[in-house]
Motif scaffolding. Structure first.
Motif, PDB file in Angstrom:
ATOM      1  N   THR A 133       1.887  -2.732  -5.590  1.00 17.47           N
ATOM      2  CA  THR A 133       0.991  -3.499  -6.440  1.00 17.47           C
ATOM      3  C   THR A 133       0.921  -2.838  -7.813  1.00 17.47           C
ATOM      4  O   THR A 133       1.553  -1.814  -8.048  1.00 17.47           O
ATOM      5  N   ALA A 157      -4.569  -4.405  -9.008  1.00 15.26           N
ATOM      6  CA  ALA A 157      -5.426  -3.964  -7.915  1.00 15.26           C
ATOM      7  C   ALA A 157      -6.528  -3.072  -8.469  1.00 15.26           C
ATOM      8  O   ALA A 157      -6.462  -2.607  -9.604  1.00 15.26           O
ATOM      9  N   TYR A 168      -7.018  -1.914  -3.385  1.00 20.53           N
ATOM     10  CA  TYR A 168      -7.175  -3.301  -2.973  1.00 20.53           C
ATOM     11  C   TYR A 168      -6.504  -4.203  -4.013  1.00 20.53           C
ATOM     12  O   TYR A 168      -6.909  -4.215  -5.170  1.00 20.53           O
ATOM     13  N   GLU A 169      -5.497  -4.917  -3.613  1.00 18.27           N
ATOM     14  CA  GLU A 169      -4.834  -5.849  -4.511  1.00 18.27           C
ATOM     15  C   GLU A 169      -5.679  -7.118  -4.604  1.00 18.27           C
ATOM     16  O   GLU A 169      -5.883  -7.814  -3.609  1.00 18.27           O
ATOM     17  N   TYR A 170      -6.158  -7.427  -5.800  1.00 15.44           N
ATOM     18  CA  TYR A 170      -7.028  -8.594  -5.942  1.00 15.44           C
ATOM     19  C   TYR A 170      -6.302  -9.814  -6.501  1.00 15.44           C
ATOM     20  O   TYR A 170      -6.849 -10.921  -6.467  1.00 15.44           O
ATOM     21  N   THR A 223      -8.136 -10.115  -0.216  1.00 15.86           N
ATOM     22  CA  THR A 223      -7.393  -9.077  -0.914  1.00 15.86           C
ATOM     23  C   THR A 223      -6.590  -8.275   0.072  1.00 15.86           C
ATOM     24  O   THR A 223      -6.991  -8.063   1.202  1.00 15.86           O
ATOM     25  N   SER A 234      -5.025  -4.630   1.064  1.00 14.88           N
ATOM     26  CA  SER A 234      -5.414  -3.246   0.813  1.00 14.88           C
ATOM     27  C   SER A 234      -4.381  -2.308   1.393  1.00 14.88           C
ATOM     28  O   SER A 234      -3.645  -2.643   2.304  1.00 14.88           O
TER      29      SER A 234
END
Length: 466
Positions: A138, A225, A244-246, A350, A352
């Protein structure tokens, strides 16, 4: 001088639509109500195809080989001012390396202003400020992420340009590791000071779908993220950094061909609002809230999420006007000075990953060494770990005392070889000391940092300023 180096969902396809009255011949406009995306297909005599998608944070437009707009998006490095173009000597001679570069301007990425990026030989730019083992997972800008090896050919280079308004990285005539017979690839990524991102593709000898992802991830697009500190389940007093990839934009790689391009135009975000009034009256699709303590407008899902939770901004903005927030000018931080992302219900899905977890197939390791281009080796302030607890301090003191005792005992035994202690250890010394072997695992994509060196690729000389 040479540069220092540090060594989803499937994309939306064009939905079917109906041609409206008065539209020009060959143009189809249709709208995906679920994904809130607008797709425009222009089918002219020369086969031009333009696809537009709304990705919440960016609007992407894909241009086919015949599009007139595409020709203006490609940055000709050979015709640019030689004082602005640099051939990276180390990245052009190595495989799976990454180099940190300082930009001459602040680049807006998902609303965050960034001043440094990390170029990787694998066809992507890492945008995170904390180097970790999973660069390909990410926080990247990837025109074409794959297992490229610039060291295979003397004609392969990784070069970049920075003229104060645009930063361009070009992977020029690079080959896939183990698949050199398919031909060389030439493509670039341009980062404009306005936040606009352009992917340009000049030479793509094979369809991207045919590139193997067994040894290295293969993808194209954007990703960002946020990082938070969570209690470690193994050691209660320690903290674990979790990413955490948002948001992620994944391009349809079947549309990446010779002489094609993709243009990303940034959309407004909550972070751009500098006052409470503008924040609460925002008409953006994001749920913008104002945090009076931080003096920041946010949806709660950006790189500042941990700080947003730690200062109770999510609860602070509930059913309060700007006047109420201004009057309520006191704040009591949580007892531990931090907050877990699990304290709130996360309504946006998300992905993670744990930084200290084991490697996966989507892993890219980067072994950190000292040395970078114009950047200190220290991590930024927001990368500092959790405060040291009392138990940790006591453990460190006991370990230091134990080491000191062992050293003093060794000095005493060495200076008094006939003492009872020396004879005791001599009689019981092992006849064979065990040897430890370290194996080099090659089943994962590994990026290593290297020291700055003065060597350069044969046949390529870095341009000096006139």
């Amino acid at each position: 001088m040479r540069c220092g180096a540090l060594p989803l969902p499937p994309p939306l396809g064009p939905p079917e639509g109906q041609r409206g009255a008065g539209q020009p011949q060959g143009t189809h406009i249709s709208q995906d109500l679920v994904g809130r995306s607008l797709v425009i297909d222009t089918l002219l005599d020369n086969g031009t195809r333009i696809v537009e998608d709304n990705h919440s944070y960016y609007v992407s437009r894909t241009y086919g080989p015949g599009a007139a707009r595409r020709q203006g998006l490609w940055v000709d490095m050979a015709a640019a001012d030689s004082s602005h173009v640099k051939v990276h000597g180390i990245l052009s001679n190595t495989h799976r390396q990454a180099s940190r570069i300082v930009l001459s301007f602040d680049f807006p990425f998902y609303g965050h202003l960034l001043r440094q990026v990390t170029i990787a030989t694998g066809g992507f730019i890492f945008m995170g400020d904390v180097i970790h083992r999973m660069l390909t997972a990410t926080q990247y800008i990837a025109p074409l992420m794959a297992n490229f090896n610039p060291s295979y050919s003397r004609n392969s280079t990784v070069q970049y340009l920075d003229n104060g308004t645009v930063f361009v990285v070009q992977w020029d005539k690079v080959y896939l590791q183990g698949k050199e017979d398919v031909g060389s690839f030439t493509f670039q990524a341009a980062l404009h000071s306005s936040g606009r991102i352009v992917f340009g593709y000049k030479e793509i000898p094979v369809p991207v779908l045919q590139i193997s992802a067994a040894q290295h991830p293969v993808k194209a697009g954007l990703s960002d993220a946020f990082m938070v500190l969570n209690p470690s389940p193994e050691v209660p007093e320690s903290r674990r950094r979790t990413i955490y990839e948002y948001h992620r934009v994944e391009l349809d790689t079947s549309k990446i061909t010779n002489m094609s391009a993709v243009e990303f135009t940034p959309l407004p975000t909550c972070l751009q609002h500098r006052s409470c009034e503008l924040c609460v009256s925002s008409t953006l699709t994001f749920n913008c809230s104002w945090c009076h303590v931080l003096q920041r407008c946010s949806s709660g899902f950006d790189r500042h999420r941990e700080e947003w939770l730690s200062y109770g901004c999510a609860q602070q903005a509930d059913a309060k006007s700007c006047e109420d927030l201004a009057e309520d000018n006191h704040y009591s931080p949580p007892p531990d000075g931090s907050s877990s992302p699990l304290d709130e219900d996360i309504t946006t899905p998300t992905a993670s990953l744990f930084i200290d977890s084991l490697a996966t197939e989507d892993d890219t390791k980067l072994n950190q060494h000292a040395g970078s281009e114009g950047v200190g080796s220290d991590l930024p302030p927001n990368a500092v770990g959790a405060p040291i607890h009392t138990g940790t301090i006591v453990g460190i003191v006991l370990a230091v005392l134990l080491i000191a005792a062992i050293i003093l005992a060794g000095i005493y035994i060495n200076s008094h070889p006939t003492s009872n202690a020396a004879l005791f250890f001599i009689e019981r010394r092992p006849h064979r000391w065990p040897a430890m072997k370290f194996r080099n695992h090659t089943n994962h994509a590994t990026y290593a940092e290297v020291e700055a060196a003065s060597h350069e690729k044969e046949g390529f000389v870095e341009a000096e300023q006139c």
